[in-house]
Design a protein around this motif. Sequence first.
Motif, PDB file in Angstrom:
ATOM      1  N   ASN A  72     -34.028 -11.554  27.907  1.00  0.00           N
ATOM      2  CA  ASN A  72     -34.536 -11.811  26.556  1.00  0.00           C
ATOM      3  C   ASN A  72     -34.076 -13.165  26.043  1.00  0.00           C
ATOM      4  O   ASN A  72     -32.908 -13.370  25.738  1.00  0.00           O
ATOM      5  N   THR A  73     -35.035 -14.101  25.982  1.00  0.00           N
ATOM      6  CA  THR A  73     -34.780 -15.387  25.312  1.00  0.00           C
ATOM      7  C   THR A  73     -35.729 -15.527  24.121  1.00  0.00           C
ATOM      8  O   THR A  73     -35.932 -16.633  23.626  1.00  0.00           O
ATOM      9  N   ALA A  74     -36.327 -14.397  23.674  1.00  0.00           N
ATOM     10  CA  ALA A  74     -37.295 -14.475  22.564  1.00  0.00           C
ATOM     11  C   ALA A  74     -36.537 -14.347  21.239  1.00  0.00           C
ATOM     12  O   ALA A  74     -36.035 -15.349  20.717  1.00  0.00           O
ATOM     13  N   SER A 100     -50.271 -10.023  27.319  1.00  0.00           N
ATOM     14  CA  SER A 100     -50.377 -10.650  25.988  1.00  0.00           C
ATOM     15  C   SER A 100     -51.636 -10.102  25.356  1.00  0.00           C
ATOM     16  O   SER A 100     -52.468  -9.507  26.041  1.00  0.00           O
ATOM     17  N   ARG A 101     -51.744 -10.293  24.032  1.00  0.00           N
ATOM     18  CA  ARG A 101     -52.867  -9.642  23.338  1.00  0.00           C
ATOM     19  C   ARG A 101     -54.202 -10.245  23.754  1.00  0.00           C
ATOM     20  O   ARG A 101     -55.210  -9.561  23.806  1.00  0.00           O
ATOM     21  N   THR A 102     -54.190 -11.554  24.041  1.00  0.00           N
ATOM     22  CA  THR A 102     -55.434 -12.187  24.499  1.00  0.00           C
ATOM     23  C   THR A 102     -55.201 -12.751  25.908  1.00  0.00           C
ATOM     24  O   THR A 102     -54.089 -13.191  26.223  1.00  0.00           O
ATOM     25  N   PRO A 103     -56.231 -12.731  26.753  1.00  0.00           N
ATOM     26  CA  PRO A 103     -56.037 -13.244  28.114  1.00  0.00           C
ATOM     27  C   PRO A 103     -55.728 -14.740  28.099  1.00  0.00           C
ATOM     28  O   PRO A 103     -56.201 -15.465  27.224  1.00  0.00           O
ATOM     29  N   GLY A 113     -47.165 -17.484  26.455  1.00  0.00           N
ATOM     30  CA  GLY A 113     -47.398 -18.693  25.659  1.00  0.00           C
ATOM     31  C   GLY A 113     -46.737 -19.872  26.353  1.00  0.00           C
ATOM     32  O   GLY A 113     -46.588 -19.882  27.584  1.00  0.00           O
ATOM     33  N   GLY A 114     -46.327 -20.871  25.552  1.00  0.00           N
ATOM     34  CA  GLY A 114     -45.735 -22.075  26.130  1.00  0.00           C
ATOM     35  C   GLY A 114     -44.527 -21.760  27.002  1.00  0.00           C
ATOM     36  O   GLY A 114     -44.451 -22.196  28.166  1.00  0.00           O
ATOM     37  N   ILE A 115     -43.561 -21.012  26.460  1.00  0.00           N
ATOM     38  CA  ILE A 115     -42.334 -20.746  27.211  1.00  0.00           C
ATOM     39  C   ILE A 115     -42.613 -19.773  28.360  1.00  0.00           C
ATOM     40  O   ILE A 115     -42.116 -19.962  29.477  1.00  0.00           O
ATOM     41  N   GLY A 116     -43.414 -18.755  28.096  1.00  0.00           N
ATOM     42  CA  GLY A 116     -43.753 -17.803  29.159  1.00  0.00           C
ATOM     43  C   GLY A 116     -44.368 -18.507  30.358  1.00  0.00           C
ATOM     44  O   GLY A 116     -44.016 -18.231  31.519  1.00  0.00           O
ATOM     45  N   LEU A 156     -29.200 -11.830  28.266  1.00  0.00           N
ATOM     46  CA  LEU A 156     -29.603 -11.968  26.863  1.00  0.00           C
ATOM     47  C   LEU A 156     -29.108 -13.276  26.270  1.00  0.00           C
ATOM     48  O   LEU A 156     -27.926 -13.608  26.365  1.00  0.00           O
ATOM     49  N   ASP A 157     -30.033 -13.990  25.618  1.00  0.00           N
ATOM     50  CA  ASP A 157     -29.682 -15.217  24.894  1.00  0.00           C
ATOM     51  C   ASP A 157     -29.705 -14.963  23.394  1.00  0.00           C
ATOM     52  O   ASP A 157     -29.193 -15.766  22.622  1.00  0.00           O
ATOM     53  N   VAL A 158     -30.357 -13.864  23.002  1.00  0.00           N
ATOM     54  CA  VAL A 158     -30.575 -13.582  21.574  1.00  0.00           C
ATOM     55  C   VAL A 158     -30.205 -12.126  21.296  1.00  0.00           C
ATOM     56  O   VAL A 158     -30.301 -11.277  22.184  1.00  0.00           O
TER      57      VAL A 158
HETATM   58  P1  NAP Z   1     -46.085 -19.301  21.854  1.00  0.00           P
HETATM   59  O1  NAP Z   1     -46.550 -20.444  22.681  1.00  0.00           O
HETATM   60  O2  NAP Z   1     -46.700 -19.047  20.519  1.00  0.00           O
HETATM   61  O3  NAP Z   1     -46.226 -17.983  22.748  1.00  0.00           O
HETATM   62  C1  NAP Z   1     -46.055 -16.686  22.250  1.00  0.00           C
HETATM   63  C2  NAP Z   1     -46.891 -15.772  23.132  1.00  0.00           C
HETATM   64  O4  NAP Z   1     -46.628 -14.408  22.740  1.00  0.00           O
HETATM   65  C3  NAP Z   1     -48.389 -15.990  23.008  1.00  0.00           C
HETATM   66  O5  NAP Z   1     -48.928 -16.146  24.286  1.00  0.00           O
HETATM   67  C4  NAP Z   1     -48.908 -14.709  22.365  1.00  0.00           C
HETATM   68  O6  NAP Z   1     -50.168 -14.417  22.916  1.00  0.00           O
HETATM   69  C5  NAP Z   1     -47.868 -13.702  22.800  1.00  0.00           C
HETATM   70  N1  NAP Z   1     -47.791 -12.541  21.905  1.00  0.00           N
HETATM   71  C6  NAP Z   1     -47.719 -12.539  20.556  1.00  0.00           C
HETATM   72  N2  NAP Z   1     -47.637 -11.277  20.114  1.00  0.00           N
HETATM   73  C7  NAP Z   1     -47.675 -10.483  21.207  1.00  0.00           C
HETATM   74  C8  NAP Z   1     -47.639  -9.076  21.402  1.00  0.00           C
HETATM   75  N3  NAP Z   1     -47.567  -8.253  20.362  1.00  0.00           N
HETATM   76  N4  NAP Z   1     -47.681  -8.592  22.680  1.00  0.00           N
HETATM   77  C9  NAP Z   1     -47.749  -9.448  23.726  1.00  0.00           C
HETATM   78  N5  NAP Z   1     -47.792 -10.795  23.606  1.00  0.00           N
HETATM   79  C10 NAP Z   1     -47.760 -11.293  22.352  1.00  0.00           C
HETATM   80  O7  NAP Z   1     -44.513 -19.407  21.580  1.00  0.00           O
HETATM   81  P2  NAP Z   1     -43.388 -20.014  22.537  1.00  0.00           P
HETATM   82  O8  NAP Z   1     -43.166 -21.438  22.190  1.00  0.00           O
HETATM   83  O9  NAP Z   1     -43.665 -19.645  23.932  1.00  0.00           O
HETATM   84  O10 NAP Z   1     -42.116 -19.202  21.987  1.00  0.00           O
HETATM   85  C11 NAP Z   1     -42.054 -17.798  22.118  1.00  0.00           C
HETATM   86  C12 NAP Z   1     -40.883 -17.248  21.311  1.00  0.00           C
HETATM   87  O11 NAP Z   1     -39.667 -17.632  21.927  1.00  0.00           O
HETATM   88  C13 NAP Z   1     -40.768 -17.820  19.889  1.00  0.00           C
HETATM   89  O12 NAP Z   1     -41.540 -17.061  18.962  1.00  0.00           O
HETATM   90  C14 NAP Z   1     -39.300 -17.741  19.579  1.00  0.00           C
HETATM   91  O13 NAP Z   1     -38.994 -16.591  18.823  1.00  0.00           O
HETATM   92  C15 NAP Z   1     -38.640 -17.647  20.945  1.00  0.00           C
HETATM   93  N6  NAP Z   1     -37.775 -18.815  21.219  1.00  0.00           N
HETATM   94  C16 NAP Z   1     -36.456 -18.615  21.454  1.00  0.00           C
HETATM   95  C17 NAP Z   1     -35.644 -19.694  21.757  1.00  0.00           C
HETATM   96  C18 NAP Z   1     -34.185 -19.507  22.044  1.00  0.00           C
HETATM   97  O14 NAP Z   1     -33.389 -20.364  21.689  1.00  0.00           O
HETATM   98  N7  NAP Z   1     -33.806 -18.448  22.722  1.00  0.00           N
HETATM   99  C19 NAP Z   1     -36.171 -21.000  21.816  1.00  0.00           C
HETATM  100  C20 NAP Z   1     -37.523 -21.149  21.585  1.00  0.00           C
HETATM  101  C21 NAP Z   1     -38.323 -20.053  21.273  1.00  0.00           C
HETATM  102  P3  NAP Z   1     -51.218 -13.485  22.170  1.00  0.00           P
HETATM  103  O15 NAP Z   1     -51.252 -13.941  20.740  1.00  0.00           O
HETATM  104  O16 NAP Z   1     -52.471 -13.674  22.920  1.00  0.00           O
HETATM  105  O17 NAP Z   1     -50.686 -12.104  22.326  1.00  0.00           O
END
Ligand code: NAP
Length: 331
Positions: free
Chosen positions: A238-240, A179-182, A158-161, A264-266
């Motif tokens: 892991n920053t998720a 990821s679930r969708t390409p 997604g955005g962060i990835g 690890l951040d989380v």
């Molecule tokens: P995002 O743009 O929504 O990206 C999330 C990605 O995860 C999407 O590409 C989604 O694609 C994929 N995904 C969802 N379920 C999945 C699964 N079961 N298997 C594989 N891929 C999967 O969100 P983002 O902004 O990048 O943020 C991601 C996460 O980072 C947030 O949800 C948050 O928990 C965490 N975060 C942590 C911090 C921190 O301070 N450490 C800061 C910001 C965010 P598909 O739906 O196609 O699978």
Amino acid sequence: MPAPRIVVTRRIPEPALDLLRGSDADLWISEHDRPLETGELHQAVSGADAVVSLLHDRVDDAFLDAAGPQLRSVSNVAVGYDNIDVPAATARGVVVTNTPGVLTEATADIAMGLVLMATRRLGEGERLMRSGTPWSWHMFFMLGSGLQGKTIGIVGLGGIGRAVARRARSFGMRVAYTSRTPADPEVEAELEAERMTLDELLAQADIVSLHLPLSEETRHLIGAEALGRMKSDAYLINTARGPVVDEAALADALKRGEIAGAGLDVFENEPDVHPGLLELENVVLVPHLGSATKETRTAMAELAARNALAVAAGEPALTPVNPEVSPGSRP
Ligand code: NAP
């Protein structure tokens, strides 16, 4: 129409509070610099039209009952919203919003920082210096692993990835992802990213970096079995969200040398850390700093405030999680 009551559950940056103060809202801001306890939280949100929440606030049926039927929105100051029961909010017509985009670069920086700290043993080196342990440069002193030509496996592009993948490319790394969708073809082309299954990624990646949301589907996605599939010289970042990783299984895998290291951040039970991890040199631990820059935290809080004000004014939310209850919002 009476002024909407907006409740802010913990102090947020002033520019965001100024936005709220500049509206006609009847504003209540917690005076505690700590998470509200459940009873306090429920009391605070009673009668609110909008709540600006933090990731430690549990928004569930009990919260929604306590708030009352007039509640229109919950604006989480985070992109993740695993603290919110979104279906329960949707069922009551409550708009839930998050803060996507504004924290992407800051969080990607921390992910890349953890990659460098783990692979080049920076935390270990710092601890050694501060301990006063004698040291001198020699050919085999504190050798780490280089990144050039290695593969980063992004779990959740997604955005962060994507932002992490761009950084990794500038370090000469190849990008694999799952990821679930390409991803869009343009994104795949830009990153020269290869999509694969999680099992393939775990088997191939030198760095596995997690960027997917916490959900029932992803809780403990990385447990003993997944760690066992990783290469013995690979690193997990892991920053998720903490519960995506089984911390006890990770501590075991690191101790037994099943993988080389982790960053690890989380954590599974923040602010606690599994005691097994605290004993290990090959894991870097930082206290949930992903979005922790002044600029980013201000932007997150401002976005949350704008969402609360928009819904209170009967306008579509800017970044709704459940656009079906925010008329006029784009999904
Ligand atoms: P995002 O743009 O929504 O990206 C999330 C990605 O995860 C999407 O590409 C989604 O694609 C994929 N995904 C969802 N379920 C999945 C699964 N079961 N298997 C594989 N891929 C999967 O969100 P983002 O902004 O990048 O943020 C991601 C996460 O980072 C947030 O949800 C948050 O928990 C965490 N975060 C942590 C911090 C921190 O301070 N450490 C800061 C910001 C965010 P598909 O739906 O196609 O699978």
